[in-house]
Write an enzyme that holds these catalytic residues in place. Structure first.
Site, PDB file in Angstrom:
ATOM      1  CB  CYS A 133      -0.857   0.011   1.253  1.00 53.93           C
ATOM      2  SG  CYS A 133      -1.772  -1.521   1.467  1.00 53.93           S
TER       3      CYS A 133
ATOM      4  NE  ARG B  44       4.297   1.462  -1.515  1.00 53.75           N
ATOM      5  CZ  ARG B  44       5.414   0.806  -1.332  1.00 53.75           C
ATOM      6  NH1 ARG B  44       6.457   1.074  -2.062  1.00 53.75           N
ATOM      7  NH2 ARG B  44       5.510  -0.123  -0.413  1.00 53.75           N
TER       8      ARG B  44
ATOM      9  CD1 TRP C 120      -1.204  -5.632  -2.698  1.00 52.56           C
ATOM     10  CD2 TRP C 120      -2.039  -4.967  -4.638  1.00 52.56           C
ATOM     11  NE1 TRP C 120      -1.092  -6.673  -3.574  1.00 52.56           N
ATOM     12  CE2 TRP C 120      -1.595  -6.302  -4.764  1.00 52.56           C
ATOM     13  CE3 TRP C 120      -2.613  -4.333  -5.738  1.00 52.56           C
ATOM     14  CZ2 TRP C 120      -1.695  -7.008  -5.965  1.00 52.56           C
ATOM     15  CZ3 TRP C 120      -2.710  -5.048  -6.919  1.00 52.56           C
ATOM     16  CH2 TRP C 120      -2.249  -6.359  -7.023  1.00 52.56           C
TER      17      TRP C 120
ATOM     18  CG  ASN D 153       3.017  -0.863   2.896  1.00 53.02           C
ATOM     19  OD1 ASN D 153       2.487  -1.857   2.397  1.00 53.02           O
ATOM     20  ND2 ASN D 153       4.228  -0.456   2.568  1.00 53.02           N
ATOM     21  N   GLY D 154       1.594  -3.325   4.898  1.00 52.76           N
ATOM     22  CA  GLY D 154       2.209  -4.561   5.411  1.00 52.76           C
ATOM     23  C   GLY D 154       1.137  -5.521   5.889  1.00 52.76           C
TER      24      GLY D 154
ATOM     25  CD  GLU E 151       5.513 -16.393 -19.857  1.00 55.87           C
ATOM     26  OE1 GLU E 151       4.508 -16.625 -20.537  1.00 55.87           O
ATOM     27  OE2 GLU E 151       5.720 -15.299 -19.300  1.00 55.87           O
TER      28      GLU E 151
ATOM     29  CE  LYS F 217       6.244 -12.215 -20.669  1.00 50.01           C
ATOM     30  NZ  LYS F 217       5.248 -12.640 -19.714  1.00 50.01           N
TER      31      LYS F 217
ATOM     32  CD  GLU G 253       4.167  -9.841 -23.209  1.00 52.83           C
ATOM     33  OE1 GLU G 253       4.522 -10.651 -22.349  1.00 52.83           O
ATOM     34  OE2 GLU G 253       3.090  -9.243 -23.163  1.00 52.83           O
TER      35      GLU G 253
ATOM     36  CG  HIS H 239       6.961 -34.457 -36.915  1.00 55.95           C
ATOM     37  ND1 HIS H 239       6.874 -35.667 -37.548  1.00 55.95           N
ATOM     38  CD2 HIS H 239       7.461 -34.709 -35.687  1.00 55.95           C
ATOM     39  CE1 HIS H 239       7.284 -36.629 -36.730  1.00 55.95           C
ATOM     40  NE2 HIS H 239       7.648 -36.065 -35.587  1.00 55.95           N
TER      41      HIS H 239
ATOM     42  CE  LYS I 167       0.233  -6.328 -15.426  1.00 51.33           C
ATOM     43  NZ  LYS I 167       1.162  -7.363 -15.927  1.00 51.33           N
TER      44      LYS I 167
HETATM   45  C1  F6R Z   1       1.879 -11.505 -21.034  1.00 53.22           C
HETATM   46  C2  F6R Z   1       0.718 -11.095 -20.275  1.00 53.22           C
HETATM   47  C3  F6R Z   1      -0.618 -11.544 -20.729  1.00 53.22           C
HETATM   48  C4  F6R Z   1      -1.492 -11.941 -19.528  1.00 53.22           C
HETATM   49  C5  F6R Z   1      -2.901 -12.280 -19.989  1.00 53.22           C
HETATM   50  C6  F6R Z   1      -3.765 -12.726 -18.842  1.00 53.22           C
HETATM   51  O1  F6R Z   1       3.053 -11.030 -20.464  1.00 53.22           O
HETATM   52  O2  F6R Z   1       0.812 -10.381 -19.307  1.00 53.22           O
HETATM   53  O3  F6R Z   1      -0.509 -12.607 -21.612  1.00 53.22           O
HETATM   54  O4  F6R Z   1      -0.894 -13.032 -18.899  1.00 53.22           O
HETATM   55  O5  F6R Z   1      -3.478 -11.149 -20.583  1.00 53.22           O
HETATM   56  O6  F6R Z   1      -3.907 -11.738 -17.882  1.00 53.22           O
HETATM   57  P1  F6R Z   1      -4.365 -12.067 -16.422  1.00 53.22           P
HETATM   58  O7  F6R Z   1      -3.325 -12.930 -15.805  1.00 53.22           O
HETATM   59  O8  F6R Z   1      -4.495 -10.744 -15.738  1.00 53.22           O
HETATM   60  O9  F6R Z   1      -5.670 -12.787 -16.536  1.00 53.22           O
END
Ligand code: F6R
Length: 609
Positions: A2, A27, A74, A100-101, A482, A486, A489, A505, A604
């Site tokens: 927080c 935060r 948070w 916070n904590g 993964e 990464k 993206e 194949h 996000k």
């Molecule tokens: C990749 C990434 C996205 C999320 C996906 C699901 O780095 O961040 O692929 O993993 O959009 O998001 P959440 O986990 O919030 O459901």
């Protein structure tokens, strides 16, 4: 995670508190509140939602006053709601606390307070007990009452307290959660982080563990746990706001990558009981429930889906239940077979991904039991689940998910071990041994992070390579996926991942001179086969970076470069082998000049289909 802010001086406190909180919203951001003292009155305003909700309320009904504390939350204990927001007060509304904590023994304190006083608790938070505890000890001296309250508290905290009977001071204390004091002229400030204060002062005191601070308009006094005054040098801030929010890191992504030892450790340690056994606080699945389950679906999107792929191997191995993993947007439309014997596991950092939520609702409609692995407390996925495992990675700001992923992997391990022991498919001895191995992982992640320069070297050589393949076998395939996600993206390189056995194949046709291949070879039982696959791509001119377990040096003879991960069980390598891949994507994206934290076209939290 927080944010806390305090002000005492001549100016209107609310303006300074809101401004400070706006710099700390990174935060945590599920609710916000302030407490202001004016004319012998303690005014508290607090609301669920972004800081803007509080701001709007204060615009319409101003609170005057020159001393106050503010908080952006948070959630950890209790979902985001007005009542669970900070500040929390005692029953007579004299004392307000921001925190916070986590107060680990808050249940014990709560019970004790109920026995020794007439207290009534309004919220589900651990913080509220602090306000009542200070009230219990208050005999006209706020500092003394805070000292006595803190003696009873266990856990991590940074706390700010005001009391309307002593409107000339803010008292604060710190243990394992950040706290700083800003030095002004005729005014002083409190905050959990420097960005909150940079507009007002660049001179701060960095408060250390177990220290108490008393702020008045004219003075700042710091005391140790034995109530002795301590002298502290003034710290002069030379950074700008942006970099301060990132703790000096260039991007949130690299900050979050570096937070993984802490995140995975907290996810695990906080759920081990006194005997060292796993205690899953939000999960109520019994032995009978488990025996009743004949099918597990793990459903998620993107990185969370990759965590699910690793989860499948672990659950099948330890709990011997058949698991299917699906992409949420596909699951909903393929008419899956679900009934009351189905366990549906939703994985989501944000807990707001619409496809995951819709899949969850579909499964629930058909009678499945819903367990979710979620990072954001009180999010929609969490609220609509029967059982919730919070990953406690803290807010993830960078669009590319890193620390949420490794905490999801830790969560899957813990759930699988718990299921295995409960079902009897795992002996107690093996279970205890595996918990020991899990405990080693945070330090092993740190070892890998410390070798970042090795990865940086590779990135500096390969960042212009537009053809990148990731390959592996077993759990390594999931980490290859993964790693590839990464990379694409954040660097916009057209990469993809493949099960190494599938190469011949079709895909091997694409391998040519200088194609960059990242080969994961961490699985003992598949190691030799991976060596053959690496030879196959080398023979076609590929440049190979291999990721292998330490003590497997013969791979150096075949690959161009090898990054070793510390030794661990095959099932646990995923948490380690993903680290160099996250670093590699990061350094490649930086070298290409990409906007690492906010890659193009991405958001996000994906709350649309
Ligand atoms: C990749 C990434 C996205 C999320 C996906 C699901 O780095 O961040 O692929 O993993 O959009 O998001 P959440 O986990 O919030 O459901």
């Amino acid at each position: 995670m927080c944010g806390i802010v305090g002000y005492i001086g001549e100016k209107q406190a609310t303006n300074i508190l809101i401004d400070g909180l706006s710099k700390l919203e990174y935060r945590g951001y599920d609710s916000a509140g302030v407490a202001i003292i004016n004319n012998n009155k303690l005014n508290v305003r607090k609301f669920k939602g972004r800081l803007s909700v509080l701001e709007e309320d204060l615009r319409q009904n101003e609170i005057q006053g020159n001393i106050g504390i503010g908080h952006t939350r948070w959630a950890t204990h209790g979902e985001p709601s007005d009542v669970n927001s900070h500040p929390h007060t005692n029953c007579t509304n004299d004392i307000a606390v921001i925190h916070n904590g986590i107060i680990e023994n808050y249940m014990k304190i709560k019970k004790w307070l109920e026995e020794v006083s007439d207290v009534t608790f309004k919220s589900e938070t651990d913080t509220e007990v602090i306000a009542h505890l200070i009230d219990y000890f208050y005999e006209g001296d706020l500092v003394d009452a805070v000292y006595k309250a803190v003696e009873k508290m266990e856990g991590a905290y940074a706390i700010g307290v005001v009391c309307k009977k002593e409107p000339d001071k803010i008292v604060a204390v710190r243990k394992d959660s950040p706290l700083i004091v800003g030095i002004g002229k005729g005014e002083n400030f409190l905050a959990s982080d420097i960005p909150a204060l940079l507009k007002y002062t660049r001179e701060v005191y960095l408060i250390e563990n177990d220290e108490f601070v008393v702020l008045t308009k004219e003075d700042i006094k710091i005391f140790n746990e034995f109530r002795q005054e301590v002298k502290r040098d003034v710290f002069k801030v030379t950074w700008d706001v942006e970099s301060a929010e990132k703790d000096g890191y260039e991007h949130f992504m690299i900050k979050e990558i570096n937070e993984q030892p802490k995140g995975t450790k907290e996810t695990l340690q906080r759920r081990l009981d006194d005997n060292g056994d796993i205690y899953l606080d939000g999960i109520k699945i019994t032995k009978e429930d488990l025996e009743n389950i004949n099918k597990v679906y793990i459903v998620a999107c993107g990185t969370a889906y990759h965590a699910g792929l690793v989860g499948r191997s672990i659950i099948e191995k330890y709990a011997r239940i058949s698991v299917e993993v699906d992409i949420a947007s596909e699951f909903r439309y393929r008419n899956p077979i679900i009934d009351e014997h189905t366990l549906f596991i939703a994985v989501s950092q944000s807990g707001e991904t619409l496809d995951t939520l819709a899949a969850l609702r579909e499964a629930k409609k058909h009678g499945a039991r819903i367990l979710s692995l979620v990072n954001v407390v009180g999010s929609s996925v969490a609220r609509e689940s029967h059982d919730v495992f919070y990953t406690w990675a803290g807010p993830e700001i960078a669009v590319a998910s890193t620390k949420a992923f490794t905490t999801q992997l830790m969560a899957f391990n813990m759930i699988a071990l718990h299921m295995g022991l409960t079902k009897g498919t795992l002996t107690k001895e093996r279970y205890t041994n595996l918990i020991g191995r899990l405990k080693e992982l945070p330090n092993k992640i740190q070892t890998l992070l410390d070798q970042y320069e090795l990865i940086q070297e590779v990135a500096d050589k390969q960042f212009n390579n537009e053809k990148v393949f990731f390959m592996g076998r077993g759990i390594d395939v999931e980490i290859a996926k993964e790693g590839s996600l990464k990379l694409k993206e954040i660097s916009y390189i057209n990469s993809f991942a493949i099960a190494a056995g599938e190469l011949k194949h079709g895909t091997i046709a694409l391998i040519e001179d200088e194609t960059f291949v990242i080969a994961l070879a961490t699985q003992d039982r598949l190691y030799e086969k991976m060596l053959s696959n690496i030879k196959e791509v080398k023979a076609r001119g590929a440049h190979v970076l291999a990721i292998a377990k330490e003590n497997n040096e013969e791979i150096e003879k075949i690959a161009d470069k090898v990054i070793y991960i510390p030794e661990t069980e095959d099932e646990l390598t995923a948490i380690l082998s993903v680290i160099p891949l996250q670093l590699l994507s990061y350094y490649i994206a930086v070298a290409r000049g990409c906007d690492v934290d906010k890659p193009r076209n991405l958001a996000k939290s994906v709350t649309v289909e």
